[in-house]
Enzyme design. Structure first.
Site, PDB file in Angstrom:
ATOM      1  N   ASP A 138      42.134  32.644  40.702  1.00  0.00           N
ATOM      2  CA  ASP A 138      40.818  33.250  40.483  1.00  0.00           C
ATOM      3  C   ASP A 138      40.852  34.751  40.746  1.00  0.00           C
ATOM      4  O   ASP A 138      41.729  35.248  41.452  1.00  0.00           O
ATOM      5  CB  ASP A 138      39.777  32.635  41.431  1.00  0.00           C
ATOM      6  CG  ASP A 138      39.506  31.182  41.095  1.00  0.00           C
ATOM      7  OD1 ASP A 138      39.777  30.771  39.962  1.00  0.00           O
ATOM      8  OD2 ASP A 138      39.008  30.467  41.995  1.00  0.00           O
TER       9      ASP A 138
HETATM   10  N1  URA Z   1      41.782  26.803  43.776  1.00  0.00           N
HETATM   11  C1  URA Z   1      40.731  27.627  43.576  1.00  0.00           C
HETATM   12  O1  URA Z   1      39.593  27.265  43.782  1.00  0.00           O
HETATM   13  N2  URA Z   1      40.996  28.880  43.125  1.00  0.00           N
HETATM   14  C2  URA Z   1      42.243  29.350  42.893  1.00  0.00           C
HETATM   15  O2  URA Z   1      42.419  30.520  42.495  1.00  0.00           O
HETATM   16  C3  URA Z   1      43.315  28.477  43.119  1.00  0.00           C
HETATM   17  C4  URA Z   1      43.062  27.197  43.560  1.00  0.00           C
END
Ligand code: URA
Length: 235
Positions: free
Chosen positions: A101
């Site tokens: 993310d």
């Molecule tokens: N889980 C999440 O919620 N975000 C990420 O970036 C990776 C795993």
């Protein structure tokens, strides 16, 4: 998925405008099929042939990148936010394998090797991914057990998630822990914790299969070593 003309232009073989002309003239094949529509999209890992020449003729490369927070794991962004590509000084057609993310940091592989990308993103691949996570609230033992048994998230049964290194700060009512996953559904960790009222405040991927961030600072990357590449192909 990206627009086909963009992928062609990014590969450096021609400009975006010329790529559009080649598409409408029927000179572009994607995975063996002629594509003539301008809106068509493709994946970086697709086999793309332009005017009889396969796009992926570049020297293969895979980088282990320490993604900082504040950039998207795509090769471009509609909102003009920084992307992971801004950190890579390489003119080849590099793209991330999987995603972290915008506000997540940590280990991300960047490659131009379609076969490796396809291999590592197959849904049945059981590659271990380890995250350090901080979140609001106190993690209950019951919640850990549910994670470890394999919770049901929006009607989907998840693979077991191992919970370790749990540290609770009773004053601030915050928890940090390490989570080991064997799959990577969209926003999986944030959604899992949200089911129990926790909000993630920091998330970092520290390990992917045998690979770690050792020796790298945020924003830095290095080539995969031959033995690491071999292990990834064998996973
Ligand atoms: N889980 C999440 O919620 N975000 C990420 O970036 C990776 C795993």
């Amino acid at each position: 998925m990206e627009r086909l003309q963009k992928i062609i232009a990014q590969s450096g073989v021609t400009s975006r405008r010329k790529a559009e002309a080649l598409i409408t003239e029927g000179k572009v094949l994607v995975n063996g099929e002629k594509v003539t529509e301008l809106g068509s999209k493709a994946k970086f890992s697709d086999e793309i042939i332009v005017n009889g020449v396969a796009l992926n003729k570049e020297e293969p490369v895979t980088y282990l990148f320490y993604k900082p927070e504040g950039c998207v794991s795509t090769t471009s962004d509609d909102k003009e936010r920084p992307t992971v590509l801004d950190f890579i000084r390489d003119k080849r057609r590099i793209y991330p394998i999987g995603r972290l993310d915008y506000d997540t940091s940590g280990l991300l592989l960047m490659t131009n090797e379609g076969d490796l990308a396809n291999l590592l993103t197959q849904p049945n691949k059981d590659i271990e991914k380890i995250y350090e996570v901080s979140f609001t609230g106190v993690l209950r033992r019951k919640t850990s057990h549910i994670f470890e048994k394999g919770m049901i998230l929006e009607k989907t049964k998840l693979k077991p998630v191992q919970v370790s290194n749990v540290k609770v700060n009773p004053t601030s009512e915050k928890t940090t822990c390490t989570l080991t996953l064997r799959e990577g559904k969209n926003n999986q960790i944030k959604r899992m914790l949200a089911e129990f009222g926790h909000e993630v405040t920091r998330l970092k991927r520290i390990k992917l299969g045998p690979l770690t961030l050792d020796g790298l600072n945020k924003g830095q990357y290095r080539d995969l070593k031959p033995h690491e590449r071999k292990i990834l192909y064998q996973l």
